[in-house]
Design a protein around this motif. Structure first.
Motif, PDB file in Angstrom:
ATOM      1  N   ILE A  94      57.006  73.985  20.928  1.00 15.23           N
ATOM      2  CA  ILE A  94      57.607  73.721  19.982  1.00 15.23           C
ATOM      3  C   ILE A  94      58.386  72.897  20.041  1.00 15.23           C
ATOM      4  CG2 ILE A  94      60.295  74.807  20.177  1.00 15.23           C
ATOM      5  CD1 ILE A  94      58.422  77.820  20.938  1.00 15.23           C
ATOM      6  N   VAL A  95      59.199  71.804  19.532  1.00  9.11           N
ATOM      7  CA  VAL A  95      59.288  70.450  19.280  1.00  9.11           C
ATOM      8  C   VAL A  95      60.931  70.333  18.596  1.00  9.11           C
ATOM      9  CG1 VAL A  95      59.179  67.925  18.825  1.00  9.11           C
ATOM     10  CG2 VAL A  95      56.861  69.574  19.108  1.00  9.11           C
ATOM     11  N   SER A  96      61.847  69.826  19.996  1.00  2.69           N
ATOM     12  CA  SER A  96      62.986  69.647  19.531  1.00  2.69           C
ATOM     13  C   SER A  96      63.298  68.941  20.165  1.00  2.69           C
ATOM     14  CB  SER A  96      63.780  70.828  20.774  1.00  2.69           C
ATOM     15  OG  SER A  96      64.117  69.922  21.834  1.00  2.69           O
ATOM     16  N   ARG A  97      64.210  68.073  18.244  1.00  2.00           N
ATOM     17  CA  ARG A  97      65.047  66.515  18.207  1.00  2.00           C
ATOM     18  C   ARG A  97      66.919  67.263  18.458  1.00  2.00           C
ATOM     19  NH1 ARG A  97      62.454  62.765  15.258  1.00  2.00           N
ATOM     20  NH2 ARG A  97      64.172  61.844  15.128  1.00  2.00           N
ATOM     21  N   ILE A  98      67.239  66.552  20.098  1.00  2.00           N
ATOM     22  CA  ILE A  98      68.930  66.813  19.204  1.00  2.00           C
ATOM     23  C   ILE A  98      69.572  65.471  19.500  1.00  2.00           C
ATOM     24  CG2 ILE A  98      70.524  67.875  20.934  1.00  2.00           C
ATOM     25  CD1 ILE A  98      67.933  69.575  22.113  1.00  2.00           C
ATOM     26  N   GLU A  99      70.490  65.087  19.219  1.00  2.00           N
ATOM     27  CA  GLU A  99      71.120  63.466  19.156  1.00  2.00           C
ATOM     28  C   GLU A  99      72.218  63.998  20.431  1.00  2.00           C
ATOM     29  OE1 GLU A  99      71.390  60.919  16.286  1.00  2.00           O
ATOM     30  OE2 GLU A  99      73.044  62.056  15.604  1.00  2.00           O
ATOM     31  N   TYR A 100      72.477  62.997  20.897  1.00  2.00           N
ATOM     32  CA  TYR A 100      73.414  62.638  22.060  1.00  2.00           C
ATOM     33  C   TYR A 100      74.212  61.593  22.391  1.00  2.00           C
ATOM     34  CZ  TYR A 100      71.004  66.876  24.766  1.00  2.00           C
ATOM     35  OH  TYR A 100      70.324  67.855  24.690  1.00  2.00           O
TER      36      TYR A 100
END
Length: 169
Positions: A94-100
């Motif tokens: 399960i791959v997540s991409r989150i922008e901070y």
């Protein structure tokens, strides 16, 4: 309570040369080898990889159809290969991409990040990719509002890209 799923554990004690669903139980979902598609994600040799090539050999006179996968590690860019029967149960990470938003870069190489909900995190280091690390540091030093994208899979998180935030009109 049991959900009926086998928790990404080895299907047998036999040591095969392909990766049965065997690590990061909460970080992956089972997938049949025959259902893996190019562009999808798969654990190859325990590494989360994006599949760049996959081929399926037809069922022969003796034995099962085989699948051949070539994947690129999403964190290091290293190429990994795997061959397994089409009926094998593998692990899809399960791959997540989150922008901070970047808030601070500490002297010891850690980055302080703020999520869209204003929660803070200070547990990630600048990436090993020197060009990207320098780009993040330079953007911060210049006083720009910098957005950092964090990619996460199987318990590992890493900054993979940065961009300057667009000024509100």
């Amino acid at each position: 309570a049991s959900t009926g799923w086998i928790s990404c554990g080895k299907m047998s004690d036999a040591e095969d040369d392909y990766d049965a669903a065997d690590s990061g139980a909460a970080d992956c979902v089972p997938i049949a080898a025959g259902d893996v598609r190019k562009g999808g994600f798969l654990l190859v040799k325990g590494k989360p990889c994006k599949i760049v090539d996959c081929s399926k050999a037809k069922v022969g006179k003796h034995g099962a159809a085989k699948c051949h996968f070539i994947g690129v590690d999403i964190f290091t860019g290293k190429k990994h290969e795997s061959i397994c029967p089409a009926s094998a149960s593998l692990s899809e990470p399960i791959v997540s991409r989150i922008e901070y938003q970047l808030v601070d870069v500490t002297d010891d190489g850690y980055i302080s990040l703020m999520a869209k909900d204003n929660s803070m995190r200070d547990d990630l280091k600048l990436p090993d990719d020197e060009a990207l690390a320098k780009k993040i540091q330079t953007g911060f030093d210049d006083g720009d509002e910098v957005l950092v994208t964090i990619l996460g899979a199987v318990g590992t998180e890493q900054a993979i890209e940065m961009k300057k935030a667009q000024a509100a009109a």
